[in-house]
Every structure is written in C-alpha cells, then in structure tokens.
Design a protein around this motif. Structure first.
Motif, mmCIF file in Angstrom:
data_model
loop_
_atom_site.group_PDB
_atom_site.id
_atom_site.type_symbol
_atom_site.label_atom_id
_atom_site.label_comp_id
_atom_site.label_asym_id
_atom_site.label_seq_id
_atom_site.Cartn_x
_atom_site.Cartn_y
_atom_site.Cartn_z
ATOM 1 N N VAL A 28 -64.422 9.894 59.471
ATOM 2 C CA VAL A 28 -63.057 10.247 59.841
ATOM 3 C C VAL A 28 -63.047 11.658 60.402
ATOM 4 O O VAL A 28 -63.894 12.481 60.065
ATOM 5 C CB VAL A 28 -62.095 10.140 58.629
ATOM 6 N N GLU A 29 -62.068 11.918 61.252
ATOM 7 C CA GLU A 29 -61.937 13.240 61.855
ATOM 8 C C GLU A 29 -61.080 14.118 60.958
ATOM 9 O O GLU A 29 -59.966 13.755 60.603
ATOM 10 C CB GLU A 29 -61.310 13.111 63.242
ATOM 11 N N THR A 30 -61.619 15.273 60.597
ATOM 12 C CA THR A 30 -60.862 16.268 59.844
ATOM 13 C C THR A 30 -60.903 17.571 60.632
ATOM 14 O O THR A 30 -61.743 17.749 61.516
ATOM 15 C CB THR A 30 -61.464 16.497 58.439
ATOM 16 N N PHE A 31 -60.002 18.463 60.322
ATOM 17 C CA PHE A 31 -59.951 19.750 61.017
ATOM 18 C C PHE A 31 -60.269 20.866 60.031
ATOM 19 O O PHE A 31 -59.697 20.924 58.947
ATOM 20 C CB PHE A 31 -58.579 19.970 61.657
ATOM 21 N N GLU A 32 -61.202 21.736 60.432
ATOM 22 C CA GLU A 32 -61.632 22.870 59.614
ATOM 23 C C GLU A 32 -61.334 24.162 60.367
ATOM 24 O O GLU A 32 -61.365 24.188 61.603
ATOM 25 C CB GLU A 32 -63.132 22.781 59.320
ATOM 26 N N ASP A 33 -61.068 25.246 59.630
ATOM 27 C CA ASP A 33 -60.825 26.538 60.269
ATOM 28 C C ASP A 33 -61.998 26.924 61.163
ATOM 29 O O ASP A 33 -63.156 26.701 60.816
ATOM 30 C CB ASP A 33 -60.606 27.625 59.216
ATOM 31 N N PHE A 34 -61.671 27.495 62.318
ATOM 32 C CA PHE A 34 -62.673 27.923 63.293
ATOM 33 C C PHE A 34 -62.444 29.393 63.599
ATOM 34 O O PHE A 34 -61.389 29.772 64.106
ATOM 35 C CB PHE A 34 -62.558 27.084 64.573
ATOM 36 N N GLY A 35 -63.415 30.229 63.279
ATOM 37 C CA GLY A 35 -63.321 31.652 63.568
ATOM 38 C C GLY A 35 -62.304 32.364 62.710
ATOM 39 O O GLY A 35 -61.653 31.780 61.848
ATOM 40 N N ALA A 36 -62.170 33.644 62.947
ATOM 41 C CA ALA A 36 -61.217 34.479 62.212
ATOM 42 C C ALA A 36 -59.810 34.262 62.757
ATOM 43 O O ALA A 36 -59.626 33.848 63.899
ATOM 44 C CB ALA A 36 -61.601 35.945 62.349
ATOM 45 N N ALA A 37 -58.816 34.529 61.931
ATOM 46 C CA ALA A 37 -57.421 34.455 62.375
ATOM 47 C C ALA A 37 -57.218 35.440 63.529
ATOM 48 O O ALA A 37 -57.854 36.496 63.587
ATOM 49 C CB ALA A 37 -56.485 34.778 61.228
ATOM 50 N N GLN A 38 -56.331 35.083 64.454
ATOM 51 C CA GLN A 38 -56.087 35.871 65.658
ATOM 52 C C GLN A 38 -54.620 36.283 65.742
ATOM 53 O O GLN A 38 -53.743 35.556 65.298
ATOM 54 C CB GLN A 38 -56.433 35.044 66.903
ATOM 55 N N ARG A 39 -54.366 37.408 66.366
ATOM 56 C CA ARG A 39 -52.996 37.848 66.651
ATOM 57 C C ARG A 39 -52.559 37.244 67.974
ATOM 58 O O ARG A 39 -53.341 37.139 68.920
ATOM 59 C CB ARG A 39 -52.920 39.368 66.763
ATOM 60 N N ALA A 40 -51.280 36.844 68.046
ATOM 61 C CA ALA A 40 -50.778 36.215 69.269
ATOM 62 C C ALA A 40 -49.293 36.504 69.443
ATOM 63 O O ALA A 40 -48.594 36.840 68.488
ATOM 64 C CB ALA A 40 -50.987 34.703 69.211
ATOM 65 N N ARG A 41 -48.848 36.350 70.654
ATOM 66 C CA ARG A 41 -47.415 36.359 70.966
ATOM 67 C C ARG A 41 -46.991 34.902 71.099
ATOM 68 O O ARG A 41 -47.597 34.145 71.856
ATOM 69 C CB ARG A 41 -47.157 37.087 72.269
ATOM 70 N N LYS A 42 -45.960 34.511 70.361
ATOM 71 C CA LYS A 42 -45.473 33.131 70.414
ATOM 72 C C LYS A 42 -44.195 33.084 71.239
ATOM 73 O O LYS A 42 -43.287 33.884 71.040
ATOM 74 C CB LYS A 42 -45.186 32.604 69.010
ATOM 75 N N ILE A 43 -44.139 32.127 72.170
ATOM 76 C CA ILE A 43 -42.961 31.919 73.000
ATOM 77 C C ILE A 43 -42.540 30.469 72.834
ATOM 78 O O ILE A 43 -43.269 29.554 73.241
ATOM 79 C CB ILE A 43 -43.263 32.217 74.482
ATOM 80 N N ASP A 44 -41.398 30.229 72.188
ATOM 81 C CA ASP A 44 -40.908 28.860 72.036
ATOM 82 C C ASP A 44 -40.496 28.338 73.404
ATOM 83 O O ASP A 44 -39.773 28.993 74.146
ATOM 84 C CB ASP A 44 -39.727 28.804 71.068
#
Length: 114
Positions: A28-44
C-alpha cells in the motif's frame, strides 16, 4: 514577478513523499515526511463544494511560494505537503522570479464535511 519577502513567508510546511509498504496482505502507498520543514508564503486561490451521488465534499486550492533549496527542488507532483494540519495534493510547480531563487507550488486539498 518578484518572489515573496521574508516577512511574508510565515507558514511552516512539511513535504511528504509516497512510499510502498507491505501491510501483510499487499503493498500500500503511505506518505512519510520528506526533508526538513520549510517556510512558505501561502496564497488561497479558491474553494469549491460539490454534491455528487449523494456525497457532499469540499476542496480548497492554494499556492505556496518557496525559496529554492535541495529539498524544495526535489519536490514533484507525486509528493504532498501539509500546512496547519491540512494535507494538500500538489498539482503544479513553476518558477516565479527572474533570478530563479523562488518558485510556486499549486495545490488542492479535500476538506471532508461532517
């Protein structure tokens, strides 16, 4: 188009990469954390509701702008990202600045209505 200013990059985003794991019956496909957390600008970007076959669902589209680095450079549409507890599917990735220091990831998240 210029990239985001440092004061605009207030969201903390964690990328997640798909992995095939054996659950004892099948892979089955599962999702695991990849790399360090990143800062971002979110635009809805938009939101939508749908009523199909007696199912009610809602989704939200958002764009996230990132500084280019080894983690963000490796992201593909197969990956996902989480922000404030919401998991987003990646639908696209594009450069947003002339100097190539920043790029933007387009996403969509399904919000289950209860």
């Amino acid at each position: 188009m210029p990239g985001p200013k440092p004061g605009q990059m207030i969201e903390v985003v964690q990328f997640r990469r798909p992995l095939l794991t054996d659950d004892g019956i099948s892979e089955v496909e599962t999702f695991e954390d990849f790399g360090a957390a990143q800062r971002a600008r979110k635009i809805d970007a938009s939101d939508a509701e749908a009523w199909k076959a007696a199912e009610v669902s809602a989704s939200i589209s958002a764009r996230f702008q990132f500084r280019r680095n080894e983690v963000t450079e490796a992201i593909t549409p197969k990956d996902r990202l989480t922000c404030r507890g919401v998991e987003y599917e990646i639908t696209g990735k594009r450069e947003i600045s002339d100097d190539l220091r920043f790029f933007e990831i387009s996403t969509v998240a399904r919000i289950d209505l209860e």
